[in-house]
Design an enzyme around this catalytic site. Structure first.
Site, PDB file in Angstrom:
ATOM      1  N   CYS A 159       0.606   0.833  -3.537  1.00 59.22           N
ATOM      2  CA  CYS A 159      -0.320  -0.146  -4.104  1.00 59.22           C
ATOM      3  C   CYS A 159       0.337  -0.668  -5.384  1.00 59.22           C
ATOM      4  O   CYS A 159       1.569  -0.687  -5.469  1.00 59.22           O
ATOM      5  CB  CYS A 159      -1.710   0.444  -4.355  1.00 59.22           C
ATOM      6  SG  CYS A 159      -1.761   1.723  -5.619  1.00 59.22           S
ATOM      7  N   ARG A 160      -0.437  -1.051  -6.370  1.00 56.17           N
ATOM      8  CA  ARG A 160       0.185  -1.585  -7.575  1.00 56.17           C
ATOM      9  C   ARG A 160       0.706  -0.468  -8.473  1.00 56.17           C
ATOM     10  O   ARG A 160       1.855  -0.506  -8.922  1.00 56.17           O
ATOM     11  CB  ARG A 160      -0.790  -2.472  -8.350  1.00 56.17           C
ATOM     12  CG  ARG A 160      -0.161  -3.111  -9.583  1.00 56.17           C
ATOM     13  CD  ARG A 160      -1.045  -4.165 -10.206  1.00 56.17           C
ATOM     14  NE  ARG A 160      -2.351  -3.638 -10.584  1.00 56.17           N
ATOM     15  CZ  ARG A 160      -3.283  -4.343 -11.219  1.00 56.17           C
ATOM     16  NH1 ARG A 160      -3.053  -5.602 -11.527  1.00 56.17           N
ATOM     17  NH2 ARG A 160      -4.438  -3.803 -11.527  1.00 56.17           N
TER      18      ARG A 160
END
Length: 403
Positions: free
Chosen positions: A355-356
């Site tokens: 994800c980020r």
């Protein structure tokens, strides 16, 4: 001494009707402009509303379905299963609004290019009907009175030809009511008005006033209808600043989506019902328990970005805009809210989840591990991937970056 010209006598009834007709014409024209303006404003607002908020509404519906499905999977109760099925059915039965609004935009663009350039498809052939005697009588009378050959003025010929197109269409459907309305429209049109000193003027004024009164009622009814549509009611909340209204709605929808996302993450990350304490909340969880804690994902498999094999199977669980800005070429993209519904799309074998910064991916990894899958969280997410100098691409062809 010069003789004075005699004062022209005016029929008091005719004078009053002249004034009433003039006032009614002014009122109708003003109302018609207002209604047409309102219709354009509502159409434009609806388009912008869909463009800006449509994805959020769809996202909320999808999250509602995913949360309901997660709850049903955990409890197995018939009522929860029914709610999950209803929520999923609502998502699947949503109309294709993109196609609808695209068609509206295409029609608007075609209209802007001019009538000569826009080629409209031929109208569908009406079902064969046999017009009644009244329809036949009105039709013959209208053709006799409005035929283009009765004038030599080219503009008037075109006006009559356009009018007869409407007459022919109504007659083709055997629509006596429409033909009656067209007859009233023609007989009361300003172009057909007798001279002021004509003996027919008084009768025309009465017909014209009746026609205008009907048009005013029709226009007012249309205004009320537009104002009571969902978009009309929404626009009425801030008619002077619709952009700000859209911003407020977006903020509310984002807050709801965040709450649903958090609920889904809690359901994905919560322990298996067979290995936890007795149920406290309605869905088998303690309502006072914190939704996330520093140690929630302490036991899941984790690796750093630099150690991910070059041929590893990658799952990116970020949102679409994050993915478009920059992602790993060849990775599978499934936003976190869609993982449960699309788990069948995941490849076999070890899966590295991104994800980020690593929070959302950790939730997904914990869920996948509970399902018996071999999943590893990439610590630090795409920020760590970028920091390690690993390659990225964007969906736009521009320089990739982490959003």
């Amino acid at each position: 001494m010069t003789a004075q010209s005699p004062v022209r006598w005016t029929d008091p009834e005719q004078q009053e009707l002249e004034e009433r007709v003039a006032a009614a014409e002014l009122a109708w024209l003003s109302m018609d402009v207002d209604v047409q303006t309102l219709r354009v404003e509502i159409d434009n607002f609806a388009l912008i509303h869909h463009q800006l908020l449509g994805p959020l509404y769809a996202r909320l519906d999808e999250l509602d379905a995913l949360v309901a499905e997660a709850v049903a999977a955990r409890t197995g109760r018939p009522e929860d299963l029914r709610r999950a099925a209803e929520a999923r059915r609502q998502v699947e039965e949503l109309p294709d609004l993109d196609a609808l609004f695209d068609s509206v935009r295409e029609k608007s663009a075609a209209g802007a290019e001019g009538a000569e350039e826009a080629v409209a498809p031929p109208p569908a052939a009406p079902a064969r009907v046999r017009p009644g005697k009244d329809a036949q009588r009105i039709y013959r009378e209208l053709v006799r009175r409005a035929h283009p050959d009765l004038t030599t003025d080219r503009d008037e010929q075109q006006r009559r030809a356009d009018f007869l197109v409407r007459v022919n269409q109504a007659y083709a459907y055997g629509d006596t009511a429409a033909l009656t309305d067209l007859a009233a429209e023609w007989s009361t049109a300003p172009e057909a008005a007798p001279a002021v000193d004509s003996p027919d003027r008084l009768g025309w004024l009465r017909r014209r006033l009746g026609w205008l009164t009907a048009k005013i009622t029709e226009t007012a009814t249309e205004q009320v209808r537009l104002e009571q549509t969902p978009m009309g009611q929404l626009l009425a909340l801030a008619p002077q600043d619709p952009d700000r209204l859209l911003e407020q709605l977006a903020e509310e929808l984002l807050a709801k989506a965040a709450a649903q996302q958090a609920e889904l993450a809690r359901l994905l990350g919560a322990p298996d019902p067979a290995h936890r304490q007795p149920a406290v909340g309605d869905n088998g969880t303690d309502p006072n328990r914190a939704q996330e804690s520093p140690t929630m994902f302490a036991q899941i498999p984790t690796t750093d970005a630099a150690s991910v094999p070059a041929d590893a199977a990658l799952l990116d669980v970020r949102e679409q805009d994050e993915w478009d800005a920059g992602h790993v070429d060849g990775a599978l993209h499934i936003p976190i809210g869609e993982v449960i519904a699309r788990i069948g799309e995941l490849p076999d074998g070890k899966l590295y989840v991104l994800c980020r910064v690593g929070g959302r991916s950790a939730q997904v990894v914990q869920y996948l591990v509970q399902q018996g899958r071999d999943a590893v969280n990439v610590d630090g997410g795409m920020y760590a991937w970028e920091g390690a100098g690993r390659p990225m691409v964007s969906s736009t062809g521009q320089t990739a970056f982490v959003l």
